[in-house]
Design a protein around this motif. Structure first.
Motif, PDB file in Angstrom:
ATOM      1  N   ASP A   1      15.427   8.534   4.381  1.00 53.27           N
ATOM      2  CA  ASP A   1      15.199   7.850   2.620  1.00 53.27           C
ATOM      3  C   ASP A   1      14.102   7.200   2.340  1.00 53.27           C
TER       4      ASP A   1
ATOM      5  N   ARG B   1      10.840  -1.457   1.391  1.00 54.58           N
ATOM      6  CA  ARG B   1      12.144  -1.798   0.750  1.00 54.58           C
ATOM      7  C   ARG B   1      12.217  -2.350   2.907  1.00 54.58           C
TER       8      ARG B   1
ATOM      9  N   HIS C   1       0.510   8.829   6.524  1.00 55.06           N
ATOM     10  CA  HIS C   1       1.816   9.086   5.991  1.00 55.06           C
ATOM     11  C   HIS C   1       0.817   7.742   4.643  1.00 55.06           C
ATOM     12  N   GLU C   2      -0.351   6.764   5.009  1.00 60.00           N
ATOM     13  CA  GLU C   2      -0.597   6.180   4.253  1.00 60.00           C
ATOM     14  C   GLU C   2      -1.896   6.684   3.268  1.00 60.00           C
TER      15      GLU C   2
ATOM     16  N   ALA D   1       0.711  -1.089   0.043  1.00 58.37           N
ATOM     17  CA  ALA D   1       0.196   0.264  -0.223  1.00 58.37           C
ATOM     18  C   ALA D   1       1.276   1.306  -0.256  1.00 58.37           C
ATOM     19  N   PRO D   2       1.767   1.551  -0.870  1.00 55.93           N
ATOM     20  CA  PRO D   2       2.459   2.434  -1.275  1.00 55.93           C
ATOM     21  C   PRO D   2       1.719   3.876  -1.167  1.00 55.93           C
ATOM     22  N   ALA D   3       1.857   4.612  -0.608  1.00 47.70           N
ATOM     23  CA  ALA D   3       1.534   6.121  -0.562  1.00 47.70           C
ATOM     24  C   ALA D   3       1.258   6.655  -2.072  1.00 47.70           C
TER      25      ALA D   3
ATOM     26  N   ARG E   1       6.368  -2.652   4.257  1.00 47.84           N
ATOM     27  CA  ARG E   1       5.395  -2.326   3.439  1.00 47.84           C
ATOM     28  C   ARG E   1       5.167  -1.349   2.885  1.00 47.84           C
ATOM     29  N   LEU E   2       4.753  -0.011   3.903  1.00 47.98           N
ATOM     30  CA  LEU E   2       4.281   1.099   3.227  1.00 47.98           C
ATOM     31  C   LEU E   2       5.509   1.702   2.546  1.00 47.98           C
TER      32      LEU E   2
END
Lengths: 318, 429
Positions: free
Chosen positions: B143, B84, B108-109, A167-169, B80-81
Motif C-alpha cells: 500500500d 504516510r 523508488h525515489e 520527495a514523493p516519486a 517521507r517517501l
C-alpha cells in the motif's frame, strides 16, 4: 510603484493583524538577519524567488532550516527535472517590487505579483512566530502563520502550505503533487484588477508598471493561460479509481460532517469535536479498510470470472 | 519464508561455536562476520531459536550475519517517501534489519520500480500469529509504495519435509493458507499468489535450473540445515524458493525489457538462506534482491522455551481462536515478568526484558502513546500483570476477529483469481 513598507504595515493594522516590528541595519542574508532577531525565539524564514522555463514565478518561503531541493520541487510541480532556477534580479525589482535580498510573501500584495505562485513551508504552521521582511530589508516583522494567512486572503491569495522536504516519486502513475500550484495565468477573481478599486481599505497606490513589462506580462499570462487550460483538461479526464484508501477517506468525508452536526446539538465543544472525530476515525480505519479491500477483491473476482466465461463462450475470434 | 513450520527433527541451520567453522553454506568472504571469541553459543535453527541467556540477542545476530540495522533516519525516510506514517513494525523495531533496503528506496525515489516477494510453507490448516507478521508488513509495503507482491506457497517443500502429508493434502493446505493470506488485505490488482506444484514450469523452472546449477549439494544441505540422510527433493529445494526473487520468473507480470528489483520481507533467521540467492543473482545477470528482516515473535511461554510453533500447541495463538480461547491462552501461558506478589510488584515493578505480554503488545498494540504508558506503569509497578494481559487479550482479539471476518469472505473463486496467470496492468499505480 509598489507598496511601501509603511503602506504594508498600515494595511496589516487595518486588517487587525497582530505583528511586532524590529528595525535593524540592512541585511541581505538570513545569517545577517539572524544576528539581529535570531535570539528573539521566533522562526527565521528563507525566501527564494524561482522561475521556470515558461517564465512563471514562484516564491518559496521556508523555515531557515528546511532543505529545499529545487530538482525535487521542479518535479513535484510537473516541470520536469531541471525546470526551476533562481529568478534574475529584474524579476525581484519589477514583479515583486522589492530590493535584493528582500524576497518575502508580503510582496505578493503588489499587483505586479498577482501571477506569482506562493509556496509556504508547512513547518511555519507549528511555529508561534515567524520572521519575514516587510518589503524592505532593514526591518523584520514577526507574526504567526495564521496571521500571514489572514493577510494573504485579504487580497485574494489562498495560502498554500507544502511539505517542502517531502520527495514523493513522480512518474507515469504518480502525477506531480504540486502541479496545481503552477500559475495558470488566470488572475484570481477576487484579486484587484489594475483599474478596479473595490477594496476600499487599500490605499490607492496603484502599481504603475512600466508599459513594456505590462505587455510582456500579459503575453506570458495568456501563454500560461492556454497551457493551463490544456493541463486542466488532462486532469479532468475521468479515471477509475480503485484506491481503498481514497474510498475510506471519502466515507469519512461523508460521515464526519453529519456526525459533527449531531454532536453539536449535544452541546459538545468545538475542540472536543475534532478530537472525537479523529479518535473515531483512528479506531474505525483498520476495519473499514479491511472490508473495503474485501469488497474490491470480490468485485474483481466476479468480473474476472465473468470475463473468462465470456471469452470461452465467444471463442477467441469474438 | 515459513515461520514456525512443523519439523520432524531439529536441524541446525547455523551453528557457531568456538572451534568449529560454520556449517551453513556461507561463502568464505562472509566468515569475517563470524569471529566468535566469546563463550556464548548462538544456535539458530530453522524450527527452534535459542539463546543461552534466555533472550534472543538480535544485535549479535545482526553482527554475525553482517546485515544492516534499520535506524530512525531510515524509518523517517520511508515515511517521507511514502507520505504516510510508518508501520508500527518499523516504529517498534520489529522489522529491524535489512540488506540493501536503501538501494530500493533510492530506486523508488528515482521513479524506478521494485516488487515484493514473500511466502510461506503450508504446514498446518490454521495459521498462528507469527505467520501473519511478514504478511501484515508486506501488505503495508504494498500500500505504501504502490508495488506488486508475489506470494509463494511452498507446497512442494511441505510435502518433501513431512512424512505424513500427501501431495493432495499439501495442495489443499496451500489453498487454505492462501485464504488467510488474502484475508490480510492484499490487493488483487497488485498481487499474484502461486503454489510451487502448479507454477513450476516455463520461465520459473528455467530460473530454478539457473540457480541450481550454481549451488553445490554441500551448500544446499547447509542452507536447509540438513544432512546427507535427507531426501534429494528437499536438498534440491533452495533454488525453488530463490527463483521468485528473479523477475524473469514472472513473464506475465514483468516484460523482458523492464525487470524490476526485488524486495523480500522475511524473518531474520532466513538471512543466511537469502545470502545464497544474493550471491547467485548477479551471476545470472540480475540485481541482488534486497531484504528487510524482522524479529521473531516469542512463544507465549517466553523466549527461553522456543518460538511459536505449530508443533507445540501451547505456544501459539491461532487465527481461528475464539476470544475465549485467546483469553485462556494468554492468561494461562503467557510468561510474566511481574513479581510473585502484588506488594513486591508495586515495590520493584516488572522485568520488561522477559515479560511476554509486553513483547506481544510491542508487536500488536497500534497506539504508541498507550504502549509507552503501559510500559512505564508496568515497569514502575503501578500496573499489574493481569491488567497488561487484559489489554493484550483485547488487542489480539480485535485483530483476530477482523482477520476471521475477512477470511470468511474469501471464496474459492477469489483464490482462483489471485492464482490465475493474469496481467496486472495497474500494479505500480
Amino acid at each position: 510603484m509598489g507598496y511601501t513598507k509603511d503602506q504594508l504595515l498600515a494595511r496589516l493594522q487595518e486588517l487587525k493583524i497582530y505583528f511586532t516590528c524590529y528595525d535593524h541595519p540592512v541585511v541581505l542574508t538570513v545569517e545577517e538577519q539572524a544576528k539581529h532577531v535570531g535570539h528573539l525565539g521566533g522562526a527565521l524564514s528563507k525566501n527564494l524567488l524561482l522561475k521556470d522555463k515558461k517564465h512563471r514565478l514562484y516564491v518559496i518561503s521556508a523555515l531557515a532550516g528546511t532543505k529545499v531541493d529545487m530538482k525535487i520541487l521542479s518535479q513535484r510541480l510537473g516541470l520536469g527535472k531541471g525546470g526551476l532556477r533562481m529568478a534574475p534580479e529584474e524579476n525581484l525589482l519589477e514583479v515583486l517590487q522589492v530590493p535584493l535580498g528582500c524576497v518575502t510573501p508580503f510582496a505578493l500584495i503588489n499587483e505586479s505579483a498577482s501571477a506569482v505562485s506562493l509556496l509556504l513551508d508547512q513547518g511555519f504552521k507549528s511555529k508561534q512566530i515567524c520572521y519575514f521582511h516587510p518589503l524592505t530589508n532593514d526591518v523584520t516583522i514577526a507574526l504567526s502563520s495564521s496571521n500571514l494567512d489572514k493577510f494573504l486572503i485579504s487580497f485574494g491569495k489562498q495560502p498554500a502550505y507544502v511539505d517542502l522536504e517531502a520527495a514523493p516519486a513522480v512518474g507515469k502513475d504518480n502525477p506531480p503533487d504540486l502541479a496545481h500550484l503552477v500559475p495558470s495565468g488566470v488572475p484570481n477573481s477576487s484579486e484587484q484588477p489594475v483599474e478596479n478599486a473595490s477594496h476600499t481599505n487599500v490605499p490607492h497606490h496603484q502599481n504603475n508598471v512600466p508599459k513594456e513589462t505590462e505587455v510582456k506580462a500579459i503575453m506570458t499570462i495568456s501563454k500560461v493561460q492556454s497551457k493551463g487550460a490544456e493541463t486542466s483538461s488532462k486532469v479532468d479526464k475521468p479515471t477509475t479509481n480503485t484506491s481503498v484508501d481514497k474510498f475510506v477517506n471519502d466515507v469519512f468525508d461523508i460521515i464526519s460532517p453529519l456526525l459533527s452536526e449531531e454532536l453539536k446539538k449535544l452541546d459538545i465543544k468545538k475542540e472536543e469535536l475534532s478530537s472525537i472525530l479523529d479518535g473515531l476515525r483512528g479506531r474505525a480505519d483498520p476495519d473499514l479498510k479491511s472490508i473495503a479491500m474485501t469488497l474490491k477483491n470480490a468485485s474483481y473476482t466476479n468480473g474476472f470470472h465473468a470475463g473468462f466465461k465470456t471469452m470461452l463462450h465467444r471463442g477467441l475470434n469474438g | 519464508m515459513e515461520v514456525g513450520a512443523q519439523r520432524e527433527a531439529t536441524q541446525p541451520m547455523l551453528v557457531v561455536q568456538e572451534e568449529t567453522p560454520p556449517v551453513v553454506g556461507v561463502r568464505a568472504k562472509d566468515t569475517e562476520h563470524e569471529t566468535e571469541a566469546a563463550a556464548v553459543e548462538l544456535v539458530v535453527t530453522q524450527s527452534e531459536v535459542l539463546a543461552p541467556e534466555g533472550r534472543m540477542d538480535y544485535d549479535k545476530l545482526v553482527d554475525l550475519f553482517g546485515c544492516q540495522r534499520i535506524d530512525a533516519a531510515l524509518v523517517h525516510r520511508i515515511a517521507r517517501l511514502t507520505s504516510r506514517p510508518p508501520h508500527r513494525f518499523l516504529r517498534r523495531g520489529v522489522f529491524f534489519a535489512h540488506r540493501d533496503f536503501n538501494s530500493v528506496l533510492d530506486l523508488h525515489e528515482a521513479g524506478e520500480k521494485f516488487y515484493l516477494f514473500t511466502g510461506m510453507e503450508p504446514s498446518s490448516e490454521a495459521l498462528h500469529l507469527s505467520h501473519l507478521i511478514p504478511f501484515m508488513f508486506t501488505k503495508y509495503l504494498q500500500d505504501a509504495f504502490k508495488v506488486p507482491v508475489v506470494i509463494q506457497l511452498c507446497d512442494d517443500a511441505s510435502f518433501l519435509r513431512n512424512n505424513n502429508l500427501t501431495v493432495a493434502e499439501c495442495k489443499r493446505l496451500a489453498r487454505e493458507n492462501a485464504k488467510d493470506i488474502i484475508a490480510c488485505g492484499f490487493d488483487i490488482q497488485r498481487t499474484f499468489i502461486f503454489t510451487n506444484i502448479s507454477y513450476t514450469r516455463g520461465a520459473f523452472y528455467e530460473n530454478i535450473l539457473e540457480v541450481a546449477k550454481r549451488v553445490t549439494c554441500e551448500d544446499s544441505i547447509g542452507i536447509i540445515g540438513g544432512s546427507q540422510e535427507d531426501n534429494i527433493g528437499i536438498v534440491g529445494f533452495p533454488p525453488v524458493e530463490a527463483a521468485p526473487s528473479l523477475p524473469s520468473s514472472f513473464p506475465h507480470l514483468f516484460p523482458r525489457n523492464d525487470q524490476p528489483r526485488c524486495l523480500i520481507p522475511c524473518a531474520i533467521y532466513r538471512d543466511p538462506f537469502f545470502r545464497m540467492i544474493r550471491d547467485v543473482a548477479p551471476k545470472i545477470g540480475f540485481q541482488k534482491p534486497s531484504l528487510i528482516e524482522s524479529k521473531i515473535l516469542p512463544a507465549l511461554q517466553g523466549e527461553e522455551s522456543s518460538k511459536m510453533s505449530a508443533s507445540n500447541p501451547n505456544s501459539a495463538i491461532y487465527v481461528t481462536d475464539s476470544p475465549k480461547q485467546i483469553k485462556t491462552m494468554v492468561n494461562k501461558y503467557a510468561f510474566s515478568g511481574g513479581q510473585s506478589s502484588v506488594e513486591l510488584h508495586r515495590k520493584l515493578g516488572a522485568n520488561l526484558d522477559v515479560d511476554v505480554p509486553i513483547k506481544y503488545l510491542e508487536f500488536f498494540l497500534e497506539d504508541d502513546d498507550e504502549f509507552e504508558h503501559i510500559k512505564k506503569e508496568y515497569k514502575d509497578g503501578r500496573m499489574l500483570t493481569g491488567e497488561v494481559k487484559q489489554r493484550l487479550i483485547a488487542a489480539i482479539s480485535e485483530m483476530v476477529s477482523r482477520h476471521q471476518r475477512a477470511r470468511a469472505q474469501v471464496t474459492e473463486e477469489m483464490v482462483d483469481a489471485f492464482m490465475e496467470l493474469r496481467p496486472l496492468p495497474n500494479m505500480f499505480g
